[in-house]
Scaffold this motif. Structure first.
Motif, PDB file in Angstrom:
ATOM      1  N   PRO A  56       9.553  10.336  -4.577  1.00 16.73           N
ATOM      2  CA  PRO A  56       9.433   9.983  -2.947  1.00 16.73           C
ATOM      3  C   PRO A  56       8.144   9.841  -2.429  1.00 16.73           C
ATOM      4  CG  PRO A  56      10.888  11.777  -3.842  1.00 16.73           C
ATOM      5  CD  PRO A  56      10.216  11.374  -4.982  1.00 16.73           C
ATOM      6  N   PHE A  57       7.061  10.520  -2.889  1.00 17.49           N
ATOM      7  CA  PHE A  57       5.649  10.024  -2.351  1.00 17.49           C
ATOM      8  C   PHE A  57       5.343   8.750  -2.745  1.00 17.49           C
ATOM      9  CE2 PHE A  57       1.026   9.813  -3.058  1.00 17.49           C
ATOM     10  CZ  PHE A  57       0.519  10.478  -1.730  1.00 17.49           C
ATOM     11  N   LEU A  58       5.513   8.183  -3.863  1.00 20.67           N
ATOM     12  CA  LEU A  58       5.192   6.810  -4.122  1.00 20.67           C
ATOM     13  C   LEU A  58       5.891   5.877  -3.244  1.00 20.67           C
ATOM     14  CD1 LEU A  58       4.706   6.856  -7.859  1.00 20.67           C
ATOM     15  CD2 LEU A  58       2.832   6.972  -6.130  1.00 20.67           C
ATOM     16  N   ALA A  59       7.463   6.173  -2.907  1.00 22.35           N
ATOM     17  CA  ALA A  59       8.149   5.269  -2.401  1.00 22.35           C
ATOM     18  C   ALA A  59       7.898   5.402  -0.899  1.00 22.35           C
ATOM     19  CB  ALA A  59       9.568   5.746  -2.135  1.00 22.35           C
ATOM     20  N   GLY A  60       7.284   6.525  -0.234  1.00 26.60           N
ATOM     21  CA  GLY A  60       6.315   6.547   1.203  1.00 26.60           C
ATOM     22  C   GLY A  60       5.400   5.481   1.083  1.00 26.60           C
ATOM     23  N   LEU A  61       4.534   5.722  -0.067  1.00 23.92           N
ATOM     24  CA  LEU A  61       3.358   4.669   0.095  1.00 23.92           C
ATOM     25  C   LEU A  61       3.768   3.133   0.038  1.00 23.92           C
ATOM     26  CD1 LEU A  61       0.845   6.237  -2.509  1.00 23.92           C
ATOM     27  CD2 LEU A  61       0.583   6.159   0.045  1.00 23.92           C
ATOM     28  N   LEU A  62       4.840   2.851  -0.651  1.00 23.18           N
ATOM     29  CA  LEU A  62       5.394   1.624  -0.716  1.00 23.18           C
ATOM     30  C   LEU A  62       5.805   1.035   0.663  1.00 23.18           C
ATOM     31  CD1 LEU A  62       7.133   1.620  -4.256  1.00 23.18           C
ATOM     32  CD2 LEU A  62       4.818   0.432  -3.402  1.00 23.18           C
ATOM     33  N   GLY A  63       6.226   2.060   1.409  1.00 22.11           N
ATOM     34  CA  GLY A  63       6.648   1.602   2.729  1.00 22.11           C
ATOM     35  C   GLY A  63       5.564   1.678   3.956  1.00 22.11           C
ATOM     36  N   GLY A  64       4.387   2.428   3.782  1.00 23.19           N
ATOM     37  CA  GLY A  64       3.430   2.459   4.661  1.00 23.19           C
ATOM     38  C   GLY A  64       2.167   1.377   4.283  1.00 23.19           C
ATOM     39  N   GLU A 115      15.302   0.367 -15.791  1.00 22.30           N
ATOM     40  CA  GLU A 115      14.777   0.729 -17.017  1.00 22.30           C
ATOM     41  C   GLU A 115      13.298   0.638 -17.258  1.00 22.30           C
ATOM     42  OE1 GLU A 115      16.964   1.985 -18.795  1.00 22.30           O
ATOM     43  OE2 GLU A 115      18.645   1.474 -17.493  1.00 22.30           O
ATOM     44  N   ALA A 116      12.595  -0.097 -16.363  1.00 22.00           N
ATOM     45  CA  ALA A 116      11.286  -0.206 -16.210  1.00 22.00           C
ATOM     46  C   ALA A 116      10.476   1.100 -16.006  1.00 22.00           C
ATOM     47  CB  ALA A 116      10.685  -1.355 -15.616  1.00 22.00           C
ATOM     48  N   SER A 117       9.224   1.422 -16.308  1.00 20.87           N
ATOM     49  CA  SER A 117       8.418   2.520 -16.136  1.00 20.87           C
ATOM     50  C   SER A 117       8.223   2.553 -14.653  1.00 20.87           C
ATOM     51  CB  SER A 117       7.110   2.618 -16.731  1.00 20.87           C
ATOM     52  OG  SER A 117       6.253   1.702 -16.163  1.00 20.87           O
ATOM     53  N   GLN A 118       7.898   3.765 -14.149  1.00 21.01           N
ATOM     54  CA  GLN A 118       7.744   3.951 -12.774  1.00 21.01           C
ATOM     55  C   GLN A 118       6.286   3.403 -12.226  1.00 21.01           C
ATOM     56  OE1 GLN A 118       8.356   7.837  -9.897  1.00 21.01           O
ATOM     57  NE2 GLN A 118       6.480   7.861 -10.973  1.00 21.01           N
ATOM     58  N   GLU A 119       5.609   3.410 -13.162  1.00 23.38           N
ATOM     59  CA  GLU A 119       3.980   2.707 -12.912  1.00 23.38           C
ATOM     60  C   GLU A 119       4.442   0.903 -12.842  1.00 23.38           C
ATOM     61  OE1 GLU A 119      -0.385   2.236 -14.438  1.00 23.38           O
ATOM     62  OE2 GLU A 119       1.103   3.245 -15.525  1.00 23.38           O
ATOM     63  N   TYR A 120       5.073   0.467 -13.559  1.00 25.39           N
ATOM     64  CA  TYR A 120       5.596  -0.864 -13.355  1.00 25.39           C
ATOM     65  C   TYR A 120       6.249  -1.315 -12.314  1.00 25.39           C
ATOM     66  CZ  TYR A 120       7.411  -5.387 -14.635  1.00 25.39           C
ATOM     67  OH  TYR A 120       7.731  -6.830 -14.289  1.00 25.39           O
ATOM     68  N   ASN A 121       7.213  -0.650 -11.835  1.00 29.87           N
ATOM     69  CA  ASN A 121       7.950  -1.022 -10.685  1.00 29.87           C
ATOM     70  C   ASN A 121       7.099  -0.561  -9.410  1.00 29.87           C
ATOM     71  OD1 ASN A 121      10.441  -1.623 -11.548  1.00 29.87           O
ATOM     72  ND2 ASN A 121      11.217   0.067 -11.856  1.00 29.87           N
ATOM     73  N   PHE A 122       6.150   0.198  -9.365  1.00 30.97           N
ATOM     74  CA  PHE A 122       5.333   0.581  -8.099  1.00 30.97           C
ATOM     75  C   PHE A 122       4.540  -0.739  -7.921  1.00 30.97           C
ATOM     76  CE2 PHE A 122       1.443   1.981  -6.269  1.00 30.97           C
ATOM     77  CZ  PHE A 122       1.819   2.536  -5.315  1.00 30.97           C
ATOM     78  N   TRP A 123       3.791  -1.090  -8.876  1.00 33.48           N
ATOM     79  CA  TRP A 123       2.858  -2.147  -8.768  1.00 33.48           C
ATOM     80  C   TRP A 123       3.516  -3.538  -8.582  1.00 33.48           C
ATOM     81  CZ3 TRP A 123      -1.783  -1.377  -7.390  1.00 33.48           C
ATOM     82  CH2 TRP A 123      -2.389  -0.101  -7.405  1.00 33.48           C
TER      83      TRP A 123
END
Length: 483
Positions: A56-64, A115-123
């Motif tokens: 959720p914190f990373l999702a917030g960063l992706l929104g902000g 199925e990808a890693s959280q780090e991959y999907n974040f970037w």
């Protein structure tokens, strides 16, 4: 070609007064796109957590983070489109290219791999969000600026924005149902697949509709407009100074500052509690039973958009023509305050149909806001031309105005979560305490009503009246001669 006509009484008139229906329709299609993209983005972003496993914190960063990027790109794009010289005008080439890029990169943005890693999907998401933001800025900023210059008539500006915002409300009739479609196992095997597939349809619609204003709408004839900066790689640094100079001039315009302040207050208050209605319907009216809740929240949002489009906006347009834009804004905002108060009786567990009761009055807030503020910003652009000369800065005014909207939206997301925490709301719980629900319902009424009241106070001394706007227009026609 001459932009002025002289009647038998000797009064000068600008030729850009009436906007043909085809052009109004094309601009309305662009407004629908302008609403559909952020609306879909808001819904899809929820599934970053549930469908793609994002923290959720990373999702917030992706929104902000993209919103911060917006703060840089919007004024720059405003300056570029104001100073562009091309055979197709200052706005239209960017609108066509920007609509295509917005649609393509919106679709790519949501082809995440669950199925990808959280780090991959974040970037992956962050990079494509920034690229999408560039494309969307390339579309949105010149599109808004084009609307300001399509007509020079005081009342026709309101009619144009009313027509466009009526079509734009279609987006808000559709978007609430994305929740239902994505979660339907009969349509998609998973939420991730639902987001991936639905994003393709959204992208296709936005490309198709978004290019129409670039193809059919006509703005001011800028072929002989002087004092424009040279746009090239060689002039990047000198142009950056001009960007800040233009922003400074914009913020010296007191009527425009009032428009931005009132917009920030009304929209921020509305957005801050936007999700509260959903929680109140689920936990207050249906005791936390999502199955029993069904599609009531979606219908609440859809009916709000329908009433805004086909009832509220026509009434507001009539009020603006009858009593002036400032008075229409004050009256419509005051009516919305009454509507917010009626929500206390509207959310009745014994009669779910009562949720629709406050909608006609509540809808005057947002319905009046963008119809009237967009029209008044066009008037402000005339005032700026008289004060600061050429080039006209519709792009810069549009960029700053919508930047205030985006900042308000981002702040609302942050403060909305804070309010939920303060009242003790736990969305993961099966039921909420009576005290929590009561405090949540009070916040749902008091917050937007208070910001709306502050907006009325901000606009109380707005002094760019119809008489003053028409006097400015006459003076500009005399000064321009031929453009």
């Amino acid at each position: 070609m001459s932009q002025q006509i002289e009647n038998t009484a000797g009064e000068l008139h600008d030729a850009r007064e009436s906007v043909p229906v085809l052009q109004k329709g094309a601009y309305g299609a662009g407004t629908l796109t302008l609403n559909l993209l952020p609306g879909a983005l808001g819904v899809f972003s929820f599934f970053l957590i549930t469908a793609f496993g994002m923290d959720p914190f990373l999702a917030g960063l992706l929104g902000g983070l993209p919103r911060l990027f917006d703060a840089i790109t919007d004024p720059i794009m405003g300056f570029i489109t104001d100073n562009t010289k091309s055979r197709w005008g200052r706005r239209r080439p960017y609108i066509v290219v920007g609509a295509i890029l917005s649609g393509v990169f919106f679709a790519m943005l949501w082809q995440l791999d669950p199925e990808a890693s959280q780090e991959y999907n974040f970037w992956y998401f962050l990079i494509f969000s920034l690229i999408f933001t560039i494309g969307n800025t390339m579309f949105a900023t010149p599109f808004v600026g084009l609307g300001y210059e399509m007509t020079s008539d005081y009342n026709e500006r309101t009619r144009l924005m009313a027509f466009a915002n009526t079509m734009g409300q279609v987006a808000w009739m559709i978007v609430p149902w994305f929740w239902v479609l994505i979660a339907d196992p009969d349509l998609f095997s998973s939420q991730a697949e639902g987001v991936q597939q639905l994003s393709l349809f959204v992208a296709g619609a936005c490309i198709t509709l978004g290019i129409l204003p670039g193809l059919f709408c006509k703005g001011i004839d800028a072929s002989d407009m002087g004092n424009r900066a040279e746009i090239s790689f060689k002039t990047i640094f000198s142009n950056l100074k001009e960007v800040f100079k233009g922003i400074k001039q914009v913020f010296k315009n007191k009527p425009f500052v009032r428009l931005c302040g009132a917009t920030f207050l009304v929209f921020n208050g509305f957005q801050l509690v936007a999700s509260f209605s959903f929680f109140i319907i689920v936990f207050h009216m249906f005791g936390g039973d999502y199955g029993a809740t069904g599609t009531w929240p979606a219908w609440f949002s859809t009916v709000s958009a329908i009433v805004t489009a086909f009832v509220v906006i026509p009434v507001i347009t009539w009020m603006a023509n009858k009593w002036g834009k400032r008075n229409a804004f004050i009256i419509s905002t005051a009516i919305s305050i009454v509507g917010y108060g009626l929500k206390w009786w509207g959310f009745d567990p014994s009669n779910p149909w009562m949720i629709f009761m406050p909608i006609p009055l509540m809808s005057f807030g947002i319905g009046g806001l963008f119809t009237l503020m967009m029209s008044m910003t066009a008037d402000v652009c005339d005032m700026d031309e008289l004060d600061n000369g050429m080039p006209r800065k519709e792009g810069t005014f549009g960029a700053i105005y919508w930047l205030m909207v985006k900042i308000g939206q981002a702040l609302a997301l942050i403060l909305g979560g804070l309010v939920l925490k303060v009242v003790g709301f736990d969305p993961g719980a099966g039921a909420q305490s009576v005290e929590t629900i009561t405090n949540l319902r009070l916040a749902d009424i008091i917050i937007p009503a208070s910001t709306a009241l502050l907006a009325i106070l901000v606009m109380w001394k707005y002094d760019l009246s119809e008489e003053k706007a028409r006097a400015i227009k006459q003076k500009l026609i005399e000064l321009r001669g031929e453009l």
